[in-house]
Write an enzyme that holds these catalytic residues in place. Sequence first.
Site, PDB file in Angstrom:
ATOM      1  N   LYS A   1     -18.607 -21.140  10.301  1.00  0.00           N
ATOM      2  CA  LYS A   1     -17.999 -20.006  10.995  1.00  0.00           C
ATOM      3  C   LYS A   1     -16.565 -20.204  11.481  1.00  0.00           C
ATOM      4  CE  LYS A   1     -21.333 -17.240  10.499  1.00  0.00           C
ATOM      5  NZ  LYS A   1     -21.127 -16.361   9.368  1.00  0.00           N
TER       6      LYS A   1
ATOM      7  N   HIS B   1     -21.549 -16.053  -3.831  1.00  0.00           N
ATOM      8  CA  HIS B   1     -22.939 -16.491  -3.675  1.00  0.00           C
ATOM      9  C   HIS B   1     -23.775 -15.372  -3.063  1.00  0.00           C
ATOM     10  CE1 HIS B   1     -22.480 -21.146  -3.795  1.00  0.00           C
ATOM     11  NE2 HIS B   1     -21.760 -20.544  -4.714  1.00  0.00           N
TER      12      HIS B   1
ATOM     13  N   TYR C   1     -25.157 -14.989   8.791  1.00  0.00           N
ATOM     14  CA  TYR C   1     -24.487 -15.893   7.840  1.00  0.00           C
ATOM     15  C   TYR C   1     -23.418 -15.164   7.028  1.00  0.00           C
ATOM     16  CZ  TYR C   1     -23.794 -19.973   4.959  1.00  0.00           C
ATOM     17  OH  TYR C   1     -23.216 -21.049   4.340  1.00  0.00           O
TER      18      TYR C   1
ATOM     19  N   TYR D   1     -28.948 -26.229   2.750  1.00  0.00           N
ATOM     20  CA  TYR D   1     -28.993 -26.752   4.114  1.00  0.00           C
ATOM     21  C   TYR D   1     -30.335 -27.472   4.248  1.00  0.00           C
ATOM     22  CZ  TYR D   1     -25.001 -23.871   5.580  1.00  0.00           C
ATOM     23  OH  TYR D   1     -23.748 -23.322   5.729  1.00  0.00           O
TER      24      TYR D   1
ATOM     25  N   PRO E   1     -20.045 -26.964  12.807  1.00  0.00           N
ATOM     26  CA  PRO E   1     -19.818 -26.392  11.472  1.00  0.00           C
ATOM     27  C   PRO E   1     -21.053 -25.824  10.766  1.00  0.00           C
ATOM     28  CG  PRO E   1     -19.649 -28.780  11.417  1.00  0.00           C
ATOM     29  CD  PRO E   1     -19.770 -28.403  12.846  1.00  0.00           C
TER      30      PRO E   1
HETATM   31  P1  FAD Z   1      -6.153 -25.056  12.615  1.00  0.00           P
HETATM   32  O1  FAD Z   1      -6.590 -24.931  11.198  1.00  0.00           O
HETATM   33  O2  FAD Z   1      -6.478 -26.288  13.355  1.00  0.00           O
HETATM   34  O3  FAD Z   1      -4.577 -24.830  12.609  1.00  0.00           O
HETATM   35  C1  FAD Z   1      -3.787 -25.142  13.726  1.00  0.00           C
HETATM   36  C2  FAD Z   1      -2.405 -25.526  13.236  1.00  0.00           C
HETATM   37  O4  FAD Z   1      -1.593 -25.802  14.359  1.00  0.00           O
HETATM   38  C3  FAD Z   1      -2.426 -26.795  12.394  1.00  0.00           C
HETATM   39  O5  FAD Z   1      -1.742 -26.572  11.191  1.00  0.00           O
HETATM   40  C4  FAD Z   1      -1.752 -27.827  13.275  1.00  0.00           C
HETATM   41  O6  FAD Z   1      -1.052 -28.797  12.519  1.00  0.00           O
HETATM   42  C5  FAD Z   1      -0.841 -26.977  14.115  1.00  0.00           C
HETATM   43  N1  FAD Z   1      -0.509 -27.557  15.415  1.00  0.00           N
HETATM   44  C6  FAD Z   1      -1.272 -28.308  16.246  1.00  0.00           C
HETATM   45  N2  FAD Z   1      -0.608 -28.645  17.346  1.00  0.00           N
HETATM   46  C7  FAD Z   1       0.629 -28.077  17.238  1.00  0.00           C
HETATM   47  C8  FAD Z   1       1.769 -28.086  18.054  1.00  0.00           C
HETATM   48  N3  FAD Z   1       1.786 -28.724  19.229  1.00  0.00           N
HETATM   49  N4  FAD Z   1       2.852 -27.408  17.635  1.00  0.00           N
HETATM   50  C9  FAD Z   1       2.852 -26.757  16.447  1.00  0.00           C
HETATM   51  N5  FAD Z   1       1.782 -26.731  15.607  1.00  0.00           N
HETATM   52  C10 FAD Z   1       0.687 -27.390  16.004  1.00  0.00           C
HETATM   53  N6  FAD Z   1     -15.078 -25.045   9.557  1.00  0.00           N
HETATM   54  C11 FAD Z   1     -16.013 -24.649   8.722  1.00  0.00           C
HETATM   55  O7  FAD Z   1     -16.384 -23.468   8.765  1.00  0.00           O
HETATM   56  N7  FAD Z   1     -16.551 -25.551   7.809  1.00  0.00           N
HETATM   57  C12 FAD Z   1     -16.100 -26.849   7.721  1.00  0.00           C
HETATM   58  O8  FAD Z   1     -16.571 -27.609   6.892  1.00  0.00           O
HETATM   59  C13 FAD Z   1     -15.122 -27.285   8.602  1.00  0.00           C
HETATM   60  N8  FAD Z   1     -14.657 -28.564   8.559  1.00  0.00           N
HETATM   61  C14 FAD Z   1     -13.714 -28.956   9.449  1.00  0.00           C
HETATM   62  C15 FAD Z   1     -13.234 -30.267   9.434  1.00  0.00           C
HETATM   63  C16 FAD Z   1     -12.286 -30.705  10.371  1.00  0.00           C
HETATM   64  C17 FAD Z   1     -11.794 -32.140  10.341  1.00  0.00           C
HETATM   65  C18 FAD Z   1     -11.805 -29.779  11.335  1.00  0.00           C
HETATM   66  C19 FAD Z   1     -10.779 -30.220  12.360  1.00  0.00           C
HETATM   67  C20 FAD Z   1     -12.253 -28.475  11.325  1.00  0.00           C
HETATM   68  C21 FAD Z   1     -13.211 -28.035  10.398  1.00  0.00           C
HETATM   69  N9  FAD Z   1     -13.696 -26.715  10.374  1.00  0.00           N
HETATM   70  C22 FAD Z   1     -14.632 -26.334   9.514  1.00  0.00           C
HETATM   71  C23 FAD Z   1     -13.206 -25.698  11.259  1.00  0.00           C
HETATM   72  C24 FAD Z   1     -12.140 -24.841  10.587  1.00  0.00           C
HETATM   73  O9  FAD Z   1     -11.403 -25.625   9.693  1.00  0.00           O
HETATM   74  C25 FAD Z   1     -11.287 -24.280  11.703  1.00  0.00           C
HETATM   75  O10 FAD Z   1     -12.107 -23.431  12.479  1.00  0.00           O
HETATM   76  C26 FAD Z   1     -10.041 -23.532  11.216  1.00  0.00           C
HETATM   77  O11 FAD Z   1      -9.142 -24.437  10.645  1.00  0.00           O
HETATM   78  C27 FAD Z   1      -9.394 -22.808  12.399  1.00  0.00           C
HETATM   79  O12 FAD Z   1      -8.132 -22.344  12.047  1.00  0.00           O
HETATM   80  P2  FAD Z   1      -6.955 -22.319  13.108  1.00  0.00           P
HETATM   81  O13 FAD Z   1      -5.787 -21.749  12.383  1.00  0.00           O
HETATM   82  O14 FAD Z   1      -7.433 -21.689  14.347  1.00  0.00           O
HETATM   83  O15 FAD Z   1      -6.695 -23.835  13.495  1.00  0.00           O
HETATM   84  C1  DHB Z   2     -19.140 -25.923   4.041  1.00  0.00           C
HETATM   85  C2  DHB Z   2     -18.962 -26.244   5.350  1.00  0.00           C
HETATM   86  C3  DHB Z   2     -19.859 -25.811   6.287  1.00  0.00           C
HETATM   87  O1  DHB Z   2     -19.684 -26.106   7.585  1.00  0.00           O
HETATM   88  C4  DHB Z   2     -20.955 -25.055   5.908  1.00  0.00           C
HETATM   89  O2  DHB Z   2     -21.835 -24.659   6.846  1.00  0.00           O
HETATM   90  C5  DHB Z   2     -21.126 -24.728   4.587  1.00  0.00           C
HETATM   91  C6  DHB Z   2     -20.208 -25.165   3.638  1.00  0.00           C
HETATM   92  C7  DHB Z   2     -18.154 -26.398   3.042  1.00  0.00           C
HETATM   93  O3  DHB Z   2     -17.236 -27.125   3.446  1.00  0.00           O
HETATM   94  O4  DHB Z   2     -18.281 -26.064   1.869  1.00  0.00           O
END
Ligand code: FAD
Ligand code: DHB
Length: 394
Positions: free
Chosen positions: A300, A75, A388, A204, A296
């Site tokens: 980021k 995009h 962004y 947005y 969200p």
């Molecule tokens: P996570 O992806 O949370 O990975 C952590 C891992 O650790 C998981 O697989 C979990 O199962 C595992 N874990 C947890 N506890 C334990 C334990 N005790 N022992 C072993 N393993 C464990 N960001 C965006 O930019 N846009 C979005 O639309 C968006 N939607 C989201 C929706 C939801 C419901 C959530 C929760 C987050 C969302 N985010 C979004 C944020 C983004 O997904 C996270 O910032 C990203 O996943 C961070 O990655 P991570 O690896 O740090 O953590």
């Molecule tokens: C999406 C999620 C976001 O938080 C955002 O700012 C833009 C796109 C997505 O899930 O596609």
Amino acid sequence: MNPMRTQVGIVGGGPAGMMLAHLLHRAGIESIVVEARSREYVQERVRAGVLEQGTCDLMREAGVGARLAREGITHHGLELRFGGDRHRIDLSGLTGGKTITIYPQREVVKDLIDARIAAGGAIFFEADEVGIRGFDGNAPAIRFRGGGSVQEISCDFIAGCDGFHGVCRPSLPAGALTIFERVYPFAWLGILAEVAPSSDELIYCRHDRGFALHSMRSPTLTRLYLQCGPDDEIGAWPDQRVWAELHTRFAVGDGWKLNEGRIVQKGITPMRSFVAEPMSYGRVFLAGDAAHIVPPTGAKGLNLALADVRVLAAALAKYYADGSRELLDSYSRSCLRRVWKVQRFSWWMTSLLHRFPEDNPFDRRRQVAELDYVTNSWAAAQSLAENYVGLPMD
Ligand code: FAD
Ligand code: DHB
């Protein structure tokens, strides 16, 4: 008990943990990943969808960018919609040609797990009762129950990549971390619908009834979000109500229409800003959501998680190459400078576009004036675009 030994023990097999394991492997450093959930679960979770330019570069440089290059949707701009009008922000034109890419988080995780398994790297899924210890001294270890027995991994360092609700951050001694937090008085209801996106670019949208976001996953899958109450139950949002609200918020007078399709996933995400400082303690290093959460708006979270592990992998590589702890010691400081800028941007995008219950008519006029400014001032639009597409990684 089954004792094992590795150089870096990684708790959590989400994007941060899997990318760290992969970068370490490429640097010749051994690691073991311990993940609480099943492989299917972590590969199917519907979460983020927007990759910054720097995140795509990292995937490519790390040799896991082939499918991203084929399937990612590039995009060059996005739309800000308010007052029933559409305004395009030319991301590429404002940033010297930078872009963002739509590529779902679950595909990033799939690519990294495939790479891990192809490299013969160890990863334990469905680990129960995960705990960490010995990180104050020189004998850190991860203990968990898996395959019916207790397993213990002794290591040089522990990487806490276990997300916001993980075990690593709460295992650090009271007082070791300072917490900075803001909880927002609203949440996002997200849906995945089987229908072609209604726009080529993300939208947005600010509306007096609340924020809405149009995104996509593929030419046949649309991702939509709308601001809802912080305590709303999913049952209070039957499909018909979701579509009615989306139509109202996205309405414009130029014939644009929101496509409807079968809803295949629906969920509510609370919104918070959170930072734990410092991002390390003894031989534990926190990365990704384990250390910080952004609201969200601005997409980021995933990008920030991958930026952390890039810094951590380089610091560990230096340590194993020449014994220097210099980059490990500056890991938290290096990450936090960028984390706070991204926190600021995510907070700003959130306040720009959401309806806050405490807002009075003055606040609402000011919010629209700010959108008017951002969409009509080159300098303001450039600032949005620069953040962004992603601030520099270093
Ligand atoms: P996570 O992806 O949370 O990975 C952590 C891992 O650790 C998981 O697989 C979990 O199962 C595992 N874990 C947890 N506890 C334990 C334990 N005790 N022992 C072993 N393993 C464990 N960001 C965006 O930019 N846009 C979005 O639309 C968006 N939607 C989201 C929706 C939801 C419901 C959530 C929760 C987050 C969302 N985010 C979004 C944020 C983004 O997904 C996270 O910032 C990203 O996943 C961070 O990655 P991570 O690896 O740090 O953590
Ligand atoms: C999406 C999620 C976001 O938080 C955002 O700012 C833009 C796109 C997505 O899930 O596609």
